[in-house]
Design a protein around this motif. Structure first.
Motif, PDB file in Angstrom:
ATOM      1  N   LEU A   1       1.707   7.062  -6.527  1.00  0.00           N
ATOM      2  CA  LEU A   1       0.576   8.104  -6.797  1.00  0.00           C
ATOM      3  C   LEU A   1       1.090   9.529  -6.522  1.00  0.00           C
ATOM      4  O   LEU A   1       0.729  10.300  -7.574  1.00  0.00           O
ATOM      5  CB  LEU A   1      -0.621   7.938  -5.976  1.00  0.00           C
ATOM      6  N   ARG A   2       1.852   9.794  -5.398  1.00  0.00           N
ATOM      7  CA  ARG A   2       2.424  10.964  -5.121  1.00  0.00           C
ATOM      8  C   ARG A   2       3.325  11.647  -6.236  1.00  0.00           C
ATOM      9  O   ARG A   2       3.316  12.789  -6.874  1.00  0.00           O
ATOM     10  CB  ARG A   2       2.941  11.076  -3.694  1.00  0.00           C
TER      11      ARG A   2
ATOM     12  N   LYS B   1       2.074  17.965 -12.117  1.00  0.00           N
ATOM     13  CA  LYS B   1       2.155  19.612 -11.557  1.00  0.00           C
ATOM     14  C   LYS B   1       3.223  20.424 -12.256  1.00  0.00           C
ATOM     15  O   LYS B   1       2.980  21.414 -12.624  1.00  0.00           O
ATOM     16  CB  LYS B   1       1.987  19.512  -9.822  1.00  0.00           C
ATOM     17  N   LYS B   2       4.259  19.845 -12.398  1.00  0.00           N
ATOM     18  CA  LYS B   2       5.625  20.499 -12.824  1.00  0.00           C
ATOM     19  C   LYS B   2       5.207  20.637 -14.648  1.00  0.00           C
ATOM     20  O   LYS B   2       5.869  21.666 -14.997  1.00  0.00           O
ATOM     21  CB  LYS B   2       6.878  19.483 -12.677  1.00  0.00           C
ATOM     22  N   ALA B   3       4.557  19.675 -15.013  1.00  0.00           N
ATOM     23  CA  ALA B   3       4.475  19.907 -16.724  1.00  0.00           C
ATOM     24  C   ALA B   3       3.327  20.835 -16.756  1.00  0.00           C
ATOM     25  O   ALA B   3       3.280  21.394 -17.893  1.00  0.00           O
ATOM     26  CB  ALA B   3       4.029  18.517 -17.027  1.00  0.00           C
ATOM     27  N   ALA B   4       2.401  21.406 -16.039  1.00  0.00           N
ATOM     28  CA  ALA B   4       1.327  22.160 -16.452  1.00  0.00           C
ATOM     29  C   ALA B   4       1.958  23.709 -16.361  1.00  0.00           C
ATOM     30  O   ALA B   4       2.740  23.986 -15.591  1.00  0.00           O
ATOM     31  CB  ALA B   4       0.079  21.949 -15.229  1.00  0.00           C
ATOM     32  N   PRO B   5       1.416  24.390 -17.110  1.00  0.00           N
ATOM     33  CA  PRO B   5       2.052  26.070 -17.526  1.00  0.00           C
ATOM     34  C   PRO B   5       1.196  26.883 -16.344  1.00  0.00           C
ATOM     35  O   PRO B   5       0.350  26.674 -15.944  1.00  0.00           O
ATOM     36  CB  PRO B   5       1.227  26.406 -18.827  1.00  0.00           C
ATOM     37  N   GLU B   6       2.085  27.925 -15.840  1.00  0.00           N
ATOM     38  CA  GLU B   6       1.576  28.913 -14.897  1.00  0.00           C
ATOM     39  C   GLU B   6       0.739  29.864 -15.614  1.00  0.00           C
ATOM     40  O   GLU B   6       0.742  30.334 -16.757  1.00  0.00           O
ATOM     41  CB  GLU B   6       2.996  29.598 -14.385  1.00  0.00           C
TER      42      GLU B   6
ATOM     43  N   MET C   1       0.609  -1.168  -0.033  1.00  0.00           N
ATOM     44  CA  MET C   1      -0.026  -0.002  -0.030  1.00  0.00           C
ATOM     45  C   MET C   1       1.121   1.260  -0.038  1.00  0.00           C
ATOM     46  O   MET C   1       0.615   2.229  -0.710  1.00  0.00           O
ATOM     47  CB  MET C   1      -1.064   0.058   1.232  1.00  0.00           C
ATOM     48  N   GLU C   2       1.702   1.383   0.799  1.00  0.00           N
ATOM     49  CA  GLU C   2       2.788   2.248   0.869  1.00  0.00           C
ATOM     50  C   GLU C   2       3.387   2.635  -0.404  1.00  0.00           C
ATOM     51  O   GLU C   2       3.640   3.747  -0.900  1.00  0.00           O
ATOM     52  CB  GLU C   2       4.032   2.290   1.912  1.00  0.00           C
ATOM     53  N   GLU C   3       3.939   1.632  -1.278  1.00  0.00           N
ATOM     54  CA  GLU C   3       4.335   1.636  -2.269  1.00  0.00           C
ATOM     55  C   GLU C   3       3.491   2.221  -3.614  1.00  0.00           C
ATOM     56  O   GLU C   3       3.844   3.381  -4.195  1.00  0.00           O
ATOM     57  CB  GLU C   3       4.943   0.529  -3.085  1.00  0.00           C
ATOM     58  N   LYS C   4       2.242   1.944  -3.414  1.00  0.00           N
ATOM     59  CA  LYS C   4       1.276   2.388  -4.268  1.00  0.00           C
ATOM     60  C   LYS C   4       1.030   3.866  -4.154  1.00  0.00           C
ATOM     61  O   LYS C   4       0.921   4.584  -4.946  1.00  0.00           O
ATOM     62  CB  LYS C   4      -0.150   1.700  -4.266  1.00  0.00           C
TER      63      LYS C   4
END
Length: 219
Positions: free
Chosen positions: A200-201, A208-213, A193-196
């Motif tokens: 996911l995180r 989030k990094k890939a989305a434009p500001e 479960m921790e691995e999953k």
């Protein structure tokens, strides 16, 4: 288990010689009744012949045949044995012992039947039917003994288990072993479960990094 069948080639009633008129006539009468299937009456005729001449091998042998046809196998085997002892020739002895073996085999008395077939062969080594029945009876006896031994071994194991006292220390160790295994399974599930959750995180952070500001709000 392979089933062995004894070959039943039964020797039919013998015919008496004219040594004694009364027993001979009684045996002749018994044979006629035998052929008609009146085995009880044939038995009576042979019995009367034996009363007239107790050492008459033919009357005793034919009486064994009539008893066999009446499905009185134990008595038939006894009469054949007596006839074999009274027989003068090796051929007559062999026939009587062979029939005795067949009668005993009918009662599932394998060991006595085997001995009877051996006696038949001792008096007539060329009797292939006696040899074949002997081999089959020996094989059947071997299989029966193997099955009985297997059954006895199983019973002994079961009895041994019943006789063994309970060991609290042993039971405690077995319980701890089970609990340990259960704890290990829980830990493995938690780890999975921790691995999953970690996967996911990481995925959300990459998105989030890939989305434009977006530009600031105009006033």
């Amino acid at each position: 288990m392979k089933q062995w069948r004894i070959m039943i080639v039964f020797f039919l009633p013998l015919f008496a010689s004219a040594q004694s008129a009364t027993p001979n006539n009684l045996i002749k009468k018994g044979n006629e009744l035998y052929r008609k299937g009146a085995f009880d009456k044939a038995l009576e005729a042979y019995e009367n012949a034996l009363k007239a001449k107790p050492d008459n091998m033919v009357a005793g042998y034919n009486q064994g045949n009539a008893l066999y046809r009446s499905e009185k196998f134990d008595e038939a085997a006894q009469r054949f044995g007596e006839a074999a002892e009274k027989a003068k020739s090796a051929a007559d002895k062999s026939r009587a012992y062979y029939n005795q073996g067949v009668a005993m085999n009918k009662q599932n008395q394998l060991e006595p039947a085997i001995e009877a077939y051996k006696n038949a062969l001792r008096n007539d080594p060329t009797d292939m039917q006696a040899r074949e029945n002997l081999q089959k009876a020996l094989q059947e006896l071997k299989q029966k003994q193997q099955e009985e031994k297997k059954k006895q071994d199983q019973q002994q194991q079961e009895e041994k288990k019943k006789e063994e006292p309970k060991d609290p220390e042993k039971e405690k160790k077995e319980e701890q072993k089970k609990n340990k295994m259960s704890q290990k399974e829980v830990e493995q599930k938690l780890k999975s479960m921790e691995e999953k959750e970690k996967q996911l995180r990481d995925k959300l952070q990459q998105q989030k990094k890939a989305a434009p500001e977006r530009p600031g709000k105009d006033w």
